[in-house]
Design an enzyme around this catalytic site. Structure first.
Site, PDB file in Angstrom:
ATOM      1  N   ARG A  49     -12.682  -4.747  -7.037  1.00  0.00           N
ATOM      2  CA  ARG A  49     -12.465  -5.516  -5.810  1.00  0.00           C
ATOM      3  C   ARG A  49     -13.793  -5.808  -5.121  1.00  0.00           C
ATOM      4  O   ARG A  49     -14.639  -4.917  -4.967  1.00  0.00           O
ATOM      5  CB  ARG A  49     -11.606  -4.728  -4.811  1.00  0.00           C
ATOM      6  CG  ARG A  49     -10.228  -4.363  -5.266  1.00  0.00           C
ATOM      7  CD  ARG A  49      -9.347  -3.923  -4.073  1.00  0.00           C
ATOM      8  NE  ARG A  49     -10.008  -2.930  -3.232  1.00  0.00           N
ATOM      9  CZ  ARG A  49      -9.493  -2.449  -2.101  1.00  0.00           C
ATOM     10  NH1 ARG A  49      -8.313  -2.885  -1.669  1.00  0.00           N
ATOM     11  NH2 ARG A  49     -10.146  -1.554  -1.395  1.00  0.00           N
ATOM     12  N   PHE A  53       0.853  -1.184   0.000  1.00  0.00           N
ATOM     13  CA  PHE A  53       0.000   0.000   0.000  1.00  0.00           C
ATOM     14  C   PHE A  53       0.896   1.245   0.000  1.00  0.00           C
ATOM     15  O   PHE A  53       1.932   1.286   0.661  1.00  0.00           O
ATOM     16  CB  PHE A  53      -0.920  -0.013   1.220  1.00  0.00           C
ATOM     17  CG  PHE A  53      -1.991   1.042   1.165  1.00  0.00           C
ATOM     18  CD1 PHE A  53      -3.116   0.869   0.374  1.00  0.00           C
ATOM     19  CD2 PHE A  53      -1.851   2.220   1.876  1.00  0.00           C
ATOM     20  CE1 PHE A  53      -4.088   1.857   0.303  1.00  0.00           C
ATOM     21  CE2 PHE A  53      -2.822   3.211   1.814  1.00  0.00           C
ATOM     22  CZ  PHE A  53      -3.948   3.028   1.022  1.00  0.00           C
ATOM     23  N   TYR A 103     -10.710   0.446  10.487  1.00  0.00           N
ATOM     24  CA  TYR A 103     -11.941   0.739   9.749  1.00  0.00           C
ATOM     25  C   TYR A 103     -12.254  -0.214   8.616  1.00  0.00           C
ATOM     26  O   TYR A 103     -13.224   0.006   7.904  1.00  0.00           O
ATOM     27  CB  TYR A 103     -11.942   2.183   9.236  1.00  0.00           C
ATOM     28  CG  TYR A 103     -10.737   2.612   8.433  1.00  0.00           C
ATOM     29  CD1 TYR A 103     -10.616   2.288   7.091  1.00  0.00           C
ATOM     30  CD2 TYR A 103      -9.728   3.354   9.017  1.00  0.00           C
ATOM     31  CE1 TYR A 103      -9.517   2.704   6.358  1.00  0.00           C
ATOM     32  CE2 TYR A 103      -8.623   3.779   8.297  1.00  0.00           C
ATOM     33  CZ  TYR A 103      -8.524   3.451   6.966  1.00  0.00           C
ATOM     34  OH  TYR A 103      -7.437   3.852   6.254  1.00  0.00           O
ATOM     35  N   LYS A 104     -11.449  -1.249   8.436  1.00  0.00           N
ATOM     36  CA  LYS A 104     -11.758  -2.209   7.377  1.00  0.00           C
ATOM     37  C   LYS A 104     -12.541  -3.378   7.992  1.00  0.00           C
ATOM     38  O   LYS A 104     -13.721  -3.232   8.292  1.00  0.00           O
ATOM     39  CB  LYS A 104     -10.472  -2.645   6.678  1.00  0.00           C
ATOM     40  CG  LYS A 104      -9.782  -1.474   5.956  1.00  0.00           C
ATOM     41  CD  LYS A 104      -8.500  -1.921   5.262  1.00  0.00           C
ATOM     42  CE  LYS A 104      -7.711  -0.746   4.700  1.00  0.00           C
ATOM     43  NZ  LYS A 104      -8.374  -0.101   3.546  1.00  0.00           N
ATOM     44  N   ASP A 155       1.949  -5.285   8.235  1.00  0.00           N
ATOM     45  CA  ASP A 155       0.809  -4.381   8.107  1.00  0.00           C
ATOM     46  C   ASP A 155      -0.437  -5.252   7.970  1.00  0.00           C
ATOM     47  O   ASP A 155      -0.647  -5.894   6.932  1.00  0.00           O
ATOM     48  CB  ASP A 155       0.997  -3.484   6.881  1.00  0.00           C
ATOM     49  CG  ASP A 155      -0.207  -2.565   6.649  1.00  0.00           C
ATOM     50  OD1 ASP A 155      -1.294  -2.850   7.187  1.00  0.00           O
ATOM     51  OD2 ASP A 155      -0.063  -1.586   5.907  1.00  0.00           O
TER      52      ASP A 155
END
Lengths: 419, 419
Positions: A379, A133, A230-231, A205
């Site tokens: 996705r 990322f 938040y995922k 990560d």
């Protein structure tokens, strides 16, 4: 516009049966999903857990509004970064006292990378994934510039070669177990062992893994880890991230941002910084309490949940979606980039199509929320706590139908707007 | 216990008259103050603005719960750090496009100190105040260690001497206009000019000033400033802080934490970091949206408010409290440490008493919320948006009464719990 063929009855029957047999089906009630929406973007922003609105209302109205400053003690605000950290620790295989929550993923990652480099002061290389990322790559570069180190961007598959040649020079290997674009799952155990065999630290990560599958940071001997709230943890937009540092490193852990809340005697307000014992030294400034306590409430969606069951259902969901894609979408010009091998699959399926942006927008108009990554990836994130097999069949059917329409805009965007 | 003497009638009359003549009196309705409480700790945690609960409920239920990921665009989440930054900019004298909000004060301060040092690369000294808030001192030390600089802890009164001797070696002068312990107000204009005359940058920590008095960062030529959202701005516990960087520095501004949201093309997710133009490059990671939008709603309490009037009322309040202290508290063993000269007074009054902790606890039991700073200071913060003169008289009377009781615990705490 042509008429789309009907859905294969076999897929409908299979989706219904899998959902009927799902031992986790009742967990969906722990989320306030809007009616008529198939939400497959929980790997970017998790939906609203039912526990959050009443908890946050209490935080705002009673704790802040009525109890005011006293809430730092009486309502446990002061301990919240460590308490929420421990709650997340329980989901990543970390014993209490090693995880803290409060700042953004980027800030925690900067802390982790810099602290890791400081723990291996005679080694000049930081290894990260060229497909990592962006923030992970940018911050590795920033730490390297600052400490006069060198970043090697090496994909996980090539780590062994790098370590064979230069392992003694590597300070830290910083990877994600899940590729955020493709959904490919890497072997955390093997990569951690490889880093350790070379005397390097392993920094993970976990943004796309925490809450989606069982993790065992303590058992694997992971040195440091970060991840966002938040995922798959569904803690709300921009929910505070977490930082894990294995206990064996605490005594020598030096953080780059010594904020007052990480001081051994934070209210003594002394002249010099003396780090608190334990993971508390990784606290920085005053944390965003409203967001942090919303995350804490969100985590109760995992109460009593067995992550092995979550993983089994996630694989069932992604496997089923891959089958739907095979039957319904490959013939329409899509290809799959997510591994079919369950051991190499995270909790998402990514499809490639040249009109990824237009298709994603058209899907959203039909109430199917996925997202795209430039230039050509769509996705579909699944979260076993609320996603159903029938959701995924509906998404695949919608996508097939859209490819039969001329109504969607095939133009890719100048700037993709979703996160 | 002895019987306390009655309140002097003159003070009662004066408080009532000042409150009756207060042109800002109606602003108090913009806050949900709990009944029966005199809240004088808004310089540590501002009370709940009435605009926050409905705004936050909308953010949670409609924006997050229903609009989900699309809110980054449709509900303006993506622009929120810049939008909230500009709203705060309007309160500190900053034209739009120079202020960003999102991370904690400590993180913003680290960014500001490090970026300031980078803007003056050939100057080895960072100047800060020995009485500065701990985080300011700790982070100055951290930046200095990292960049091989030296920190000089010099109080504002001694800055001229330092600059006369070593001004050409000073990169940045980092001060707060208000001493958080004593409430003393320093001369921002003169200190900024002095720094500039020596070729140094002026970095101001506005935590105890923003929202309390008119500030003119643009007009004064301030280079960088930070401040927190939860004191006089009443943005909620741990509300995001702000960072101001004067536009003339934007092109060469290098931030130490290059997170993805500060990238020129954040969704391109390119290989290397290219900073966004303008203040957007000071964005770091995904901000805590719930806390950030609560702060945004809180700032509407300043809609249409003239900060010159706020300052005038604040001085009336603190002046009246000093008079109350003179008549009611000095005879009981208190002393004042806040300057009586209005030009040298921020928006708080601090009293010294050896039993500061016990007195603060006893005051709270009577519904008067102040706070203490070890070892012997009791702080009374006033906020002209909601504090009344009668509040202050009640506080002074309560404090006098308490000193006549034996019921309060005179022991100082091992660790002070308030922030």
């Amino acid at each position: 516009m042509t008429t789309a063929p009907p859905a294969p009855a076999a897929l409908r029957e299979r989706a219904a049966r899998l959902d009927a047999d799902d031992p986790l089906a009742s967990l969906r009630e722990r989320f306030l999903l809007p009616p008529g929406v198939v939400y497959l973007d929980g790997n970017s922003l998790g939906p609203l857990p039912a526990a959050v609105p009443p908890a946050l209302s209490d935080v705002v109205t009673r704790q802040w509004g009525t109890d005011l400053i006293g809430s730092w003690n009486t309502n446990g605000w002061w301990q919240a970064p460590l308490r929420v950290g421990d709650a997340i620790g329980g989901l990543i295989g970390a014993a209490p006292g090693q995880t803290v929550a409060g700042d953004s993923t980027s800030v925690q990652l900067f802390t982790a990378l810099d602290a890791a480099a400081a723990l291996r002061p005679d080694r000049p290389l930081l290894v990260t994934d060229p497909g990592h990322f962006p923030t992970d790559r940018y911050l590795a570069d920033a730490v390297a510039r600052r400490r006069d180190l060198e970043v090697r961007r090496v994909p996980p598959a090539a780590l062994a070669d790098l370590l064979a040649a230069e392992g003694h020079r590597v300070a830290v290997v910083s990877y994600s177990p899940v590729d955020f674009r493709t959904g490919e799952l890497y072997d955390m155990r093997a990569l951690t062992r490889a880093a350790h065999a070379a005397g390097a630290l392993a920094l993970w990560d976990l943004c796309h893994a925490a809450g989606a599958l069982p993790l065992d940071v303590d058992t694997l001997g992971v040195d440091l880890a970060v991840g966002c709230g938040y995922k798959f943890l569904s803690g709300g937009p921009g929910a505070p991230a977490f930082l894990y540092v294995a206990r064996r490193h605490h005594a020598e852990l030096e953080t780059p941002l010594p904020g007052w809340t990480g001081h051994a005697d934070p209210f003594g307000m002394g002249g010099d910084y003396t780090p608190a014992p334990g993971i508390a030294r990784a606290r920085i400034g005053t944390p965003p309490v409203l967001s942090l306590l919303a995350l804490e409430a969100a985590l109760t969606a995992f109460d009593g949940v067995d992550l092995a069951q979550v993983r089994a259902k996630s694989l069932s969901l992604t496997g089923f979606f891959l089958r739907c894609a095979q039957e319904l979408l490959i013939p329409e010009g899509f290809s799959t980039v997510t591994p079919t091998d369950p051991d190499r699959r995270g909790s998402q399926v990514t499809l490639r199509h040249p009109h990824a942006h237009g298709l994603t927008v058209a899907l959203a108009r039909r109430g199917v929320i996925a997202d795209m990554r430039a230039p050509d990836l769509v996705r579909f994130g699944v979260n076993a706590l609320y996603t159903t097999h029938q959701d995924l069949l509906e998404a695949a059917l919608s996508l097939r139908d859209i490819t039969h329409e001329a109504a969607y805009d095939p133009t890719p965007p100048a700037v993709g707007p979703v996160t």
